[in-house]
Design an enzyme around this catalytic site. Structure first.
Site, PDB file in Angstrom:
ATOM      1  N   GLY A 283       0.793  -1.219   0.000  1.00 16.39           N
ATOM      2  CA  GLY A 283       0.000   0.000   0.000  1.00 16.39           C
ATOM      3  C   GLY A 283       0.825   1.268   0.000  1.00 16.39           C
ATOM      4  O   GLY A 283       0.281   2.372  -0.140  1.00 16.39           O
ATOM      5  N   HIS A 307       0.322  -3.354   6.334  1.00 21.12           N
ATOM      6  CA  HIS A 307      -0.159  -3.164   7.708  1.00 21.12           C
ATOM      7  C   HIS A 307      -1.407  -2.289   7.740  1.00 21.12           C
ATOM      8  O   HIS A 307      -2.238  -2.417   8.638  1.00 21.12           O
ATOM      9  CB  HIS A 307       0.956  -2.535   8.550  1.00 21.12           C
ATOM     10  CG  HIS A 307       0.668  -2.531  10.011  1.00 21.12           C
ATOM     11  ND1 HIS A 307       0.827  -1.413  10.803  1.00 21.12           N
ATOM     12  CD2 HIS A 307       0.202  -3.504  10.833  1.00 21.12           C
ATOM     13  CE1 HIS A 307       0.481  -1.709  12.040  1.00 21.12           C
ATOM     14  NE2 HIS A 307       0.110  -2.971  12.084  1.00 21.12           N
ATOM     15  N   ILE A 400      13.993  -3.687  -1.006  1.00 20.23           N
ATOM     16  CA  ILE A 400      14.174  -2.285  -1.380  1.00 20.23           C
ATOM     17  C   ILE A 400      15.019  -1.607  -0.301  1.00 20.23           C
ATOM     18  O   ILE A 400      14.651  -1.591   0.871  1.00 20.23           O
ATOM     19  CB  ILE A 400      12.824  -1.556  -1.533  1.00 20.23           C
ATOM     20  CG1 ILE A 400      12.141  -1.957  -2.841  1.00 20.23           C
ATOM     21  CG2 ILE A 400      13.027  -0.050  -1.544  1.00 20.23           C
ATOM     22  CD1 ILE A 400      11.451  -3.262  -2.810  1.00 20.23           C
ATOM     23  N   LYS A 404      20.892   5.927   1.718  1.00 15.13           N
ATOM     24  CA  LYS A 404      21.240   6.307   3.098  1.00 15.13           C
ATOM     25  C   LYS A 404      21.904   5.165   3.855  1.00 15.13           C
ATOM     26  O   LYS A 404      22.414   5.363   4.961  1.00 15.13           O
ATOM     27  CB  LYS A 404      19.993   6.795   3.836  1.00 15.13           C
ATOM     28  CG  LYS A 404      19.447   8.110   3.269  1.00 15.13           C
ATOM     29  CD  LYS A 404      18.164   8.528   3.940  1.00 15.13           C
ATOM     30  CE  LYS A 404      17.691   9.879   3.392  1.00 15.13           C
ATOM     31  NZ  LYS A 404      17.442   9.876   1.938  1.00 15.13           N
ATOM     32  N   LYS A 416      18.781   0.033   7.524  1.00 18.31           N
ATOM     33  CA  LYS A 416      18.684  -0.538   6.178  1.00 18.31           C
ATOM     34  C   LYS A 416      19.997  -1.218   5.781  1.00 18.31           C
ATOM     35  O   LYS A 416      19.992  -2.227   5.073  1.00 18.31           O
ATOM     36  CB  LYS A 416      18.313   0.551   5.167  1.00 18.31           C
ATOM     37  CG  LYS A 416      16.944   1.161   5.380  1.00 18.31           C
ATOM     38  CD  LYS A 416      15.816   0.167   5.180  1.00 18.31           C
ATOM     39  CE  LYS A 416      15.489  -0.054   3.733  1.00 18.31           C
ATOM     40  NZ  LYS A 416      14.291  -0.922   3.566  1.00 18.31           N
ATOM     41  N   VAL A 449      10.477  15.062  -0.098  1.00 16.40           N
ATOM     42  CA  VAL A 449      10.478  16.516   0.017  1.00 16.40           C
ATOM     43  C   VAL A 449       9.463  17.174  -0.918  1.00 16.40           C
ATOM     44  O   VAL A 449       8.993  18.281  -0.645  1.00 16.40           O
ATOM     45  CB  VAL A 449      11.906  17.054  -0.259  1.00 16.40           C
ATOM     46  CG1 VAL A 449      12.253  16.932  -1.727  1.00 16.40           C
ATOM     47  CG2 VAL A 449      12.059  18.469   0.216  1.00 16.40           C
ATOM     48  N   THR A 466      16.951  22.665   4.465  1.00 18.13           N
ATOM     49  CA  THR A 466      17.853  22.534   5.612  1.00 18.13           C
ATOM     50  C   THR A 466      19.173  23.269   5.423  1.00 18.13           C
ATOM     51  O   THR A 466      19.665  23.920   6.332  1.00 18.13           O
ATOM     52  CB  THR A 466      18.138  21.040   5.886  1.00 18.13           C
ATOM     53  OG1 THR A 466      18.619  20.434   4.681  1.00 18.13           O
ATOM     54  CG2 THR A 466      16.879  20.334   6.352  1.00 18.13           C
ATOM     55  N   ARG A 533      19.254  18.568   9.994  1.00 13.33           N
ATOM     56  CA  ARG A 533      18.580  17.848  11.070  1.00 13.33           C
ATOM     57  C   ARG A 533      19.474  16.725  11.591  1.00 13.33           C
ATOM     58  O   ARG A 533      20.409  16.292  10.907  1.00 13.33           O
ATOM     59  CB  ARG A 533      17.252  17.269  10.567  1.00 13.33           C
ATOM     60  CG  ARG A 533      16.255  18.322  10.129  1.00 13.33           C
ATOM     61  CD  ARG A 533      15.007  17.698   9.527  1.00 13.33           C
ATOM     62  NE  ARG A 533      15.290  16.965   8.301  1.00 13.33           N
ATOM     63  CZ  ARG A 533      14.359  16.383   7.551  1.00 13.33           C
ATOM     64  NH1 ARG A 533      13.092  16.454   7.903  1.00 13.33           N
ATOM     65  NH2 ARG A 533      14.687  15.737   6.445  1.00 13.33           N
ATOM     66  N   GLU A 536      21.300  13.778   9.398  1.00 12.48           N
ATOM     67  CA  GLU A 536      21.416  14.111   7.981  1.00 12.48           C
ATOM     68  C   GLU A 536      22.861  14.437   7.617  1.00 12.48           C
ATOM     69  O   GLU A 536      23.658  14.865   8.457  1.00 12.48           O
ATOM     70  CB  GLU A 536      20.527  15.311   7.630  1.00 12.48           C
ATOM     71  CG  GLU A 536      19.070  14.974   7.454  1.00 12.48           C
ATOM     72  CD  GLU A 536      18.291  16.141   6.885  1.00 12.48           C
ATOM     73  OE1 GLU A 536      17.356  15.889   6.116  1.00 12.48           O
ATOM     74  OE2 GLU A 536      18.598  17.294   7.215  1.00 12.48           O
TER      75      GLU A 536
END
Length: 609
Positions: A283, A307, A400, A404, A416, A449, A466, A533, A536
């Protein structure tokens, strides 16, 4: 006017014009005109031959409001052949070669018949062209597509756009007229043309543009603060889905600076057709698009696992309503990947051939505040689905992942990276082929974003960024999903597939493009820098130094080498994370995800930063 009535008018008019041309030619050449037996026979032959050749060349089937050089050539052929036939008959009867008379007859026929058609076209164009509410339009591109746009706009009844000039970077076209419209200059003169010609709309009509060139041209158009549209995709024009006048807005996706990855349809069809496929996170933005792409290959069953009941219901209804699903059975499962027993039961019941694991937490700041949830969903959830896949004979498992995960500085990326290690570890002990697919930010996905910027712009700003030097790789949701599906077909086991995502994009430039695309100017919407942040970094990478392998295995797709796996340490974190303080857990995750193997490899792989 009916076709029969129009046909009758044209035939009567043409016969009158052809006969008049024959009479005038005698007057001009001989200075006299007499109705003789020979003249009557020659006239009858001329008129009959003209009708015959006109019919054979389908002259009366032409829409003369769209007449061009092709129609003029048909008139030339029909009149020339009819005159030659009449000349032959007249010569046979009289024994005299009336060549001068017949040449003049032919020239007058071309002038009178052709002129009547083009007068009609000019009348129709002038009648349709002027509207009190038209918008003065500048067309970028004076090639085939640009002239096609201009012609349809000039002839269109229902469009309120009036082309007044072209812009083209071909210096040989500068200062010339195309369809009566001046070619003002190159793209560097867009702003000048807008001001001088009082332009209200710009249309980019160069289908051959790559995205980098389009970005450059759009940047020039944006400087003029003028509403800019782009020609629909040429395949949509050819298929008739849209007309030239149905311009679309320039999208952020158009400005990525990279051609989309194309699929190997033959390979995928053989891999996916009549297979049972399970998608976790079906979903979500990525999972649902994977389902949309997969349905085209006619799997026998698709298990949509997620979920959230609403999102799973929505994607099921969409697939049933908008796609040909005669060959596919849909099964929906509301389940959490953190529930190992449930994953085992689902795999045992349906025995899928391929699993696409898209379920994950991906919001960086939220995972920084809730590292235990990243462990439960991204690490434990991946292990549960992977183990259930292996124990139930799944052929291929595709996870997937994200850019990052490379040198991670945040909990989401670290989780991940450890999930990738689990997948690669499973590949070493299982008959199932386990692979991971790693890509950058996905335009329009939940938490990305783009939706955030859109909402800020709709509220009138400011748009928050940022850091002015923050850069990211970007791709579209369909492109990301195609990569996942292609990777599954290419999988041999243990690979990390990576897309060559071209040049990274500065987030502040993306924000500026979105502001101008929304019809606002940079003076209307402020951009505010809020600071980096927690977790990041200014740039992302797609492969680590120790993972780099230089060759492509498919256009735009690379494979990373197998990295060192720390499976015992991951199991230790899974066993003990609920007892750890949040800061201690974050430190453990980042330390393990960033642990370097003993031997680093040097490389100039093009994606590595």
């Amino acid at each position: 006017m009916s076709y029969k009535k129009q046909l009758s008018i044209f035939i009567v008019l043409d016969l009158f014009l052809v006969f008049s041309a024959f009479v005038l030619s005698h007057l001009l050449v001989n200075g006299l005109f007499a109705i003789t037996h020979t003249f009557m026979i020659s006239s009858a032959v001329l008129l009959g031959m003209y009708l015959g050749f006109s019919s054979s060349y389908r002259l009366y089937k032409k829409a003369w409001e769209y007449a061009s050089v092709i129609e003029l050539l048909i008139i030339l052929k029909a009149t020339a052949l009819s005159v030659m036939a009449a000349l032959f008959v007249e010569t046979m009867i009289t024994g005299q070669l009336m060549l001068r008379v017949m040449i003049v007859t032919w020239l007058l026929q071309v002038l009178m018949v052709g002129g009547s058609r083009f007068v009609w076209r000019i009348y129709r164009n002038q009648k349709q062209q002027y509207r009190p509410d038209y918008k003065r339009t500048l067309i970028i591109g004076a090639g085939a597509a640009g002239t096609m746009v201009a012609r349809q706009l000039l002839q269109g009844k229902d469009c309120d756009l009036k082309p007044v000039a072209f812009i083209d970077d071909n210096p040989h076209k500068h200062n010339l007229d195309v369809l009566g419209l001046p070619v003002y200059g190159g793209t560097g003169r867009v702003v000048e043309a807008v001001e001088k010609l009082k332009i209200q709309k710009i249309i980019i009509a160069i289908p051959s543009l790559n995205k980098k060139q389009l970005n450059k041209i759009y940047t020039e158009c944006a400087k003029s603060n003028t509403d800019t549209k782009i020609l629909p995709m040429i395949e949509d024009l050819i298929s008739g889905k849209v007309s030239v006048s149905q311009m679309r807005e320039v999208q952020v996706e158009d400005l990525l600076g990279r051609k989309p990855v194309e699929l190997d349809l033959e390979l995928l069809s053989g891999t996916l057709k009549n297979k049972i496929i399970l998608v976790t996170g079906a979903g979500g933005s990525i999972g649902s698009e994977i389902c949309r792409q997969l349905i085209k290959f006619q799997p026998s069953k698709m298990i949509l696992l997620g979920h959230g009941e609403n999102s799973i219901y929505n994607i099921e209804m969409e697939l049933r309503l908008e796609h040909d699903v005669a060959h596919t059975e849909f099964i929906t499962e509301i389940a959490d990947v953190q529930d190992a027993q449930k994953m085992m039961e689902i795999m045992y019941e349906y025995k899928p051939d391929i699993v696409y694991h898209a379920a994950a937490h991906k919001h960086v700041p939220l995972m920084e505040r809730n590292p235990e949830e990243a462990v439960k969903n991204n690490i434990i959830g991946t292990r549960n689905v992977a183990q259930a896949s292996s124990w139930n004979g799944v052929d291929t498992f595709v996870m997937i992942s994200t850019d990052k995960a490379v040198n991670p500085t945040n909990v989401m990326g670290a989780s991940k990276k450890l999930a990738e290690m689990i997948v690669q570890g499973m590949d070493q002990i299982s008959n199932t082929k386990f692979v991971a697919v790693r890509f950058g930010n996905v335009l329009g996905s939940r938490g990305s974003v783009i939706p955030h910027f859109k909402k800020q712009i709709e509220r009138g700003g400011p748009v928050t960024v940022t850091h002015p030097e923050m850069i990211r790789y970007f791709m579209t949701i369909p492109e990301a999903s195609r990569l996942v599906i292609q990777a599954g077909a290419l999988a041999e086991g243990g690979e990390i597939f990576v897309l060559d995502m071209g040049e990274p994009v500065r987030i502040v430039d993306l924000a500026k493009n979105m502001i101008t695309l929304s019809g606002n100017s940079l003076e209307d919407i402020d951009i505010v820098f809020t600071g980096i942040r927690p977790g990041e970094k200014l740039y992302e990478e797609l492969l680590n130094q120790d993972e780099v392998r230089s060759e492509q295995i498919y256009p735009k797709i690379y494979i990373g080498q197998r990295a060192e796996l720390y499976l015992d340490e991951i199991e230790s974190i899974i066993d003990n994370f609920s007892l750890m303080e949040k800061e201690n857990l974050k430190q453990k995750l980042l330390e393990l995800a960033n642990r370097k193997p003993a031997h680093l490899k040097k490389s100039n792989w093009p994606i590595s930063s």
